[in-house]
Write a protein that holds these residues in place. Structure first.
Motif, PDB file in Angstrom:
ATOM      1  N   ARG A   5       5.930   3.511  -7.357  1.00  0.00           N
ATOM      2  CA  ARG A   5       4.542   3.146  -7.672  1.00  0.00           C
ATOM      3  C   ARG A   5       4.469   2.085  -8.760  1.00  0.00           C
ATOM      4  O   ARG A   5       3.577   1.250  -8.757  1.00  0.00           O
ATOM      5  N   ARG A   6       5.404   2.115  -9.709  1.00  0.00           N
ATOM      6  CA  ARG A   6       5.326   1.155 -10.825  1.00  0.00           C
ATOM      7  C   ARG A   6       6.283  -0.023 -10.678  1.00  0.00           C
ATOM      8  O   ARG A   6       6.319  -0.905 -11.531  1.00  0.00           O
ATOM      9  N   GLU A  42       0.827  -1.208   0.000  1.00  0.00           N
ATOM     10  CA  GLU A  42       0.000   0.000   0.000  1.00  0.00           C
ATOM     11  C   GLU A  42       0.863   1.260   0.000  1.00  0.00           C
ATOM     12  O   GLU A  42       0.599   2.209  -0.748  1.00  0.00           O
ATOM     13  N   PRO A  85       7.256   8.007  -8.728  1.00  0.00           N
ATOM     14  CA  PRO A  85       6.627   7.115  -9.709  1.00  0.00           C
ATOM     15  C   PRO A  85       7.389   5.808  -9.901  1.00  0.00           C
ATOM     16  O   PRO A  85       6.801   4.789 -10.242  1.00  0.00           O
ATOM     17  N   HIS A  97      -2.547  -3.573  -6.096  1.00  0.00           N
ATOM     18  CA  HIS A  97      -1.745  -3.542  -7.326  1.00  0.00           C
ATOM     19  C   HIS A  97      -0.448  -4.339  -7.245  1.00  0.00           C
ATOM     20  O   HIS A  97       0.581  -3.937  -7.798  1.00  0.00           O
ATOM     21  N   LEU A 107       3.981   1.574  -1.096  1.00  0.00           N
ATOM     22  CA  LEU A 107       4.672   1.704  -2.390  1.00  0.00           C
ATOM     23  C   LEU A 107       3.748   2.281  -3.447  1.00  0.00           C
ATOM     24  O   LEU A 107       4.138   3.151  -4.225  1.00  0.00           O
ATOM     25  N   ARG A 108       2.525   1.781  -3.509  1.00  0.00           N
ATOM     26  CA  ARG A 108       1.601   2.222  -4.545  1.00  0.00           C
ATOM     27  C   ARG A 108       1.094   3.641  -4.311  1.00  0.00           C
ATOM     28  O   ARG A 108       0.616   4.281  -5.242  1.00  0.00           O
ATOM     29  N   ALA A 109       1.231   4.141  -3.090  1.00  0.00           N
ATOM     30  CA  ALA A 109       0.817   5.512  -2.774  1.00  0.00           C
ATOM     31  C   ALA A 109       2.002   6.480  -2.751  1.00  0.00           C
ATOM     32  O   ALA A 109       1.818   7.671  -2.535  1.00  0.00           O
ATOM     33  N   ASP A 110       3.210   5.992  -2.989  1.00  0.00           N
ATOM     34  CA  ASP A 110       4.407   6.825  -2.876  1.00  0.00           C
ATOM     35  C   ASP A 110       4.406   7.929  -3.931  1.00  0.00           C
ATOM     36  O   ASP A 110       3.889   7.747  -5.032  1.00  0.00           O
TER      37      ASP A 110
END
Length: 148
Positions: free
Chosen positions: A90-91, A79, A87, A113, A81-84
């Motif tokens: 996030r990817r 969570e 970019p 994700h 990482l995906r909200a960091d």
């Protein structure tokens, strides 16, 4: 990236025996795989953000993330990482590699994700085959994001 360039994996795993099994399963890989290992979620985030003692850490191409970690669990890491704001984080591909086979955990990981969800097999040979299969896909077949 060239077909023979080494790949870096960040393994987020608190079990030393699982880390050693993973090393063994990856040892025969070509291209070479360089492993960094952290034992809990806070260190995973610090490593990926290059904070504190991890300020010189090399960014990984792939994260192998256990769900059952002390202090900060795998779902919380995913969570974050995906909200960091970065970019690249996030990817960053994240393979959830855990003992759980619960459909609730599978759904929760994909809702956050995760790039894939793999249940750790209990038998040694099957474990090695499973790691080799995701290594083949993620480090040889799949195109991974590079740079910013």
């Amino acid at each position: 990236m060239s077909a023979h360039a080494p790949r870096r994996l960040l393994v987020v795993e608190d079990s030393e025996s699982d880390v050693e099994l993973l090393r063994e399963a990856l040892a025969d890989s070509d291209p070479a795989v360089e492993l960094d290992v952290v034992r809990h979620g806070e260190d995973a985030l610090a490593f990926l953000r290059r904070e504190g003692r991890f300020d010189a850490a090399q960014p990984p191409d792939l994260v192998v993330l256990d769900l059952n970690l002390p202090r900060m669990g795998g779902f919380e890491v995913l969570e974050a990482l995906r909200a960091d704001v970065d970019p690249r984080l996030r990817r960053l591909p994240v393979v959830v590699f855990t003992t759980s086979g619960s459909q609730d955990d599978v759904r929760a990981a994909y809702d956050l994700h995760a790039s894939s969800f793999v249940t750790k097999p209990s038998g040694f040979d099957l474990y090695l085959d499973t790691v080799r299969a995701f290594r083949q896909f993620w480090l040889r077949v799949a195109e991974l994001p590079a740079g910013p």
